[in-house]
Each structure stands twice: as structure tokens, then as C-alpha cells.
Design a protein around this motif. Structure first.
Motif, mmCIF file in Angstrom:
data_model
loop_
_atom_site.group_PDB
_atom_site.id
_atom_site.type_symbol
_atom_site.label_atom_id
_atom_site.label_comp_id
_atom_site.label_asym_id
_atom_site.label_seq_id
_atom_site.Cartn_x
_atom_site.Cartn_y
_atom_site.Cartn_z
ATOM 1 N N GLN A 26 9.576 110.282 65.048
ATOM 2 C CA GLN A 26 10.002 109.646 63.792
ATOM 3 C C GLN A 26 11.505 109.757 63.539
ATOM 4 O OE1 GLN A 26 7.536 110.996 60.467
ATOM 5 N NE2 GLN A 26 5.964 111.569 61.939
ATOM 6 N N LEU A 27 12.235 110.403 64.427
ATOM 7 C CA LEU A 27 13.632 110.731 64.162
ATOM 8 C C LEU A 27 14.649 109.673 64.568
ATOM 9 C CD1 LEU A 27 13.736 114.525 65.088
ATOM 10 C CD2 LEU A 27 13.862 113.484 62.809
ATOM 11 N N GLN A 28 14.268 108.690 65.361
ATOM 12 C CA GLN A 28 15.243 107.712 65.832
ATOM 13 C C GLN A 28 15.981 107.093 64.647
ATOM 14 O OE1 GLN A 28 14.113 105.471 69.174
ATOM 15 N NE2 GLN A 28 15.737 103.983 68.952
ATOM 16 N N GLY A 29 17.311 107.078 64.734
ATOM 17 C CA GLY A 29 18.145 106.530 63.670
ATOM 18 C C GLY A 29 18.488 107.532 62.575
ATOM 19 N N GLN A 30 17.948 108.743 62.654
ATOM 20 C CA GLN A 30 18.253 109.782 61.671
ATOM 21 C C GLN A 30 19.230 110.781 62.282
ATOM 22 O OE1 GLN A 30 14.992 111.651 59.550
ATOM 23 N NE2 GLN A 30 13.604 110.021 60.201
ATOM 24 N N SER A 31 19.896 111.525 61.426
ATOM 25 C CA SER A 31 20.803 112.561 61.890
ATOM 26 C C SER A 31 20.211 113.939 61.662
ATOM 27 C CB SER A 31 22.145 112.488 61.155
ATOM 28 O OG SER A 31 22.894 111.394 61.595
ATOM 29 N N LEU A 32 20.457 114.817 62.602
ATOM 30 C CA LEU A 32 20.215 116.244 62.432
ATOM 31 C C LEU A 32 21.586 116.894 62.381
ATOM 32 C CD1 LEU A 32 17.396 116.929 65.067
ATOM 33 C CD2 LEU A 32 17.131 116.546 62.628
ATOM 34 N N VAL A 33 21.724 117.910 61.554
ATOM 35 C CA VAL A 33 22.980 118.632 61.475
ATOM 36 C C VAL A 33 22.849 119.873 62.344
ATOM 37 C CG1 VAL A 33 24.574 119.871 59.970
ATOM 38 C CG2 VAL A 33 23.496 117.759 59.171
ATOM 39 N N PHE A 34 23.703 119.972 63.360
ATOM 40 C CA PHE A 34 23.709 121.133 64.241
ATOM 41 C C PHE A 34 24.739 122.117 63.705
ATOM 42 C CE2 PHE A 34 21.215 118.326 66.599
ATOM 43 C CZ PHE A 34 20.560 119.027 67.593
ATOM 44 N N LEU A 35 24.320 123.353 63.542
ATOM 45 C CA LEU A 35 25.182 124.382 62.975
ATOM 46 C C LEU A 35 25.749 125.229 64.105
ATOM 47 C CD1 LEU A 35 22.830 125.407 60.037
ATOM 48 C CD2 LEU A 35 24.630 123.682 60.040
ATOM 49 N N ALA A 36 27.048 125.370 64.128
ATOM 50 C CA ALA A 36 27.722 126.124 65.184
ATOM 51 C C ALA A 36 28.768 127.026 64.557
ATOM 52 C CB ALA A 36 28.383 125.163 66.178
ATOM 53 N N GLY A 37 29.021 128.142 65.210
ATOM 54 C CA GLY A 37 30.058 129.052 64.734
ATOM 55 C C GLY A 37 31.410 128.661 65.305
ATOM 56 N N ASP A 38 32.455 128.828 64.494
ATOM 57 C CA ASP A 38 33.800 128.587 65.007
ATOM 58 C C ASP A 38 34.437 129.925 65.378
ATOM 59 O OD1 ASP A 38 34.718 129.756 62.638
ATOM 60 O OD2 ASP A 38 35.349 127.850 61.752
ATOM 61 N N THR A 39 35.670 129.902 65.816
ATOM 62 C CA THR A 39 36.317 131.124 66.281
ATOM 63 C C THR A 39 36.511 132.152 65.174
ATOM 64 O OG1 THR A 39 38.486 130.100 65.988
ATOM 65 C CG2 THR A 39 37.499 129.983 68.196
ATOM 66 N N ALA A 40 36.481 131.727 63.922
ATOM 67 C CA ALA A 40 36.625 132.654 62.801
ATOM 68 C C ALA A 40 35.273 133.140 62.283
ATOM 69 C CB ALA A 40 37.403 131.981 61.671
ATOM 70 N N GLY A 41 34.176 132.727 62.954
ATOM 71 C CA GLY A 41 32.848 133.140 62.522
ATOM 72 C C GLY A 41 32.292 132.315 61.375
ATOM 73 N N GLN A 42 32.965 131.234 61.044
ATOM 74 C CA GLN A 42 32.502 130.335 59.988
ATOM 75 C C GLN A 42 31.529 129.314 60.577
ATOM 76 O OE1 GLN A 42 33.464 130.746 56.670
ATOM 77 N NE2 GLN A 42 34.284 132.617 57.573
ATOM 78 N N THR A 43 30.667 128.770 59.745
ATOM 79 C CA THR A 43 29.687 127.785 60.198
ATOM 80 C C THR A 43 30.270 126.380 60.145
ATOM 81 O OG1 THR A 43 27.863 129.151 59.420
ATOM 82 C CG2 THR A 43 27.394 126.825 59.776
ATOM 83 N N GLN A 44 30.210 125.679 61.271
ATOM 84 C CA GLN A 44 30.572 124.271 61.335
ATOM 85 C C GLN A 44 29.285 123.459 61.302
ATOM 86 O OE1 GLN A 44 32.772 124.238 65.136
ATOM 87 N NE2 GLN A 44 34.432 123.350 63.932
ATOM 88 N N GLN A 45 29.318 122.328 60.614
ATOM 89 C CA GLN A 45 28.170 121.432 60.557
ATOM 90 C C GLN A 45 28.526 120.157 61.312
ATOM 91 O OE1 GLN A 45 26.421 120.968 56.658
ATOM 92 N NE2 GLN A 45 27.291 122.901 55.981
#
Length: 117
Positions: A26-45
Motif C-alpha cells: 500500500q506504500l507506493q507513492g507515499q513517503s517514509l521518513v528515515f531517521l539518521a544521526g548526524d556527526t553531532a548526535g542530532q537526529t536528521q529526518q
């Protein structure tokens, strides 16, 4: 559903959740937000758009096997690894993605899934 604070850390709760074949289809055409850490330990979306779903016809009996393809922004490029991925309605899942290519429109990724039915 109340989503946890935005953190990229993978925890027991996210590891136990299964993105089923029915959900993935059911996901085609939808976005998922992938959460990743940056070098400062902050969350990037990083939003990745689901561009294709493909069920694998050669799955073993009692197993589901399928693939999702994604398109993301040209930067940052996500290294191949498992991320916390967030769906706006279904919550968080652990999804391993690998980059498969890039062009002027973005970076392309693939995620392979296999689990017992």
C-alpha cells in the motif's frame, strides 16, 4: 497511535514491529521518513518516496518476500544500514536500505524483506 520522540536510535520496540507484505503493498507513492544521526548526535529526518513494491514469487512456503524501491534527496546519501523509518499512521519500523544509484533527481534505494507468515 502516539509516536515516540524523534530519535534515530533503534530499540526493542522498533525491532519487533513487522512491515507486512500487505502494508508494504500500500506504500507506493507515499513517503517514509528515515531517521539518521548526524556527526553531532542530532537526529536528521530524510524522506524517501516509495517508488515501487514487488512481491517475490519464489518465497519459500510459509514465508513472505518482497522489495520496496525508494527515491530520496541528492543529499545526504544514506549509507547501507538499518534505520528507524517512520510512517505517519503506522509508526516506526527498522528497515535496512542500500543505495542502488543516483541521478540529478535524487538517490535511489532498495529494501528487501523476508519474514514468516
Amino acid at each position: 497511535m502516539t509516536l515516540p520522540d524523534t530519535t534515530y536510535q533503534l530499540d526493542d520496540a522498533v525491532w519487533t514491529r513487522v512491515l507486512t507484505q500487505e502494508m508494504a503493498s500500500q506504500l507506493q507513492g507515499q513517503s517514509l521518513v528515515f531517521l539518521a544521526g548526524d556527526t553531532a548526535g542530532q537526529t536528521q529526518q530524510i524522506p524517501l518516496l516509495v517508488t515501487a513494491f514487488e512481491a517475490q514469487s519464489r518465497a519459500a512456503p510459509g514465508m513472505a518476500a518482497y522489495r520496496l524501491n525508494f527515491q530520496g534527496p541528492t543529499a545526504p546519501v544514506l549509507p547501507s544500514q538499518t534505520y528507524r523509518a517512520r510512517h505517519a499512521e503506522w509508526g516506526d519500523f527498522a528497515i535496512m536500505v542500500s543505495a542502488t544509484g543516483a541521478d540529478a533527481q535524487g538517490v535511489y534505494y532498495e529494501a528487501q524483506f523476508s519474514h514468516a507468515l
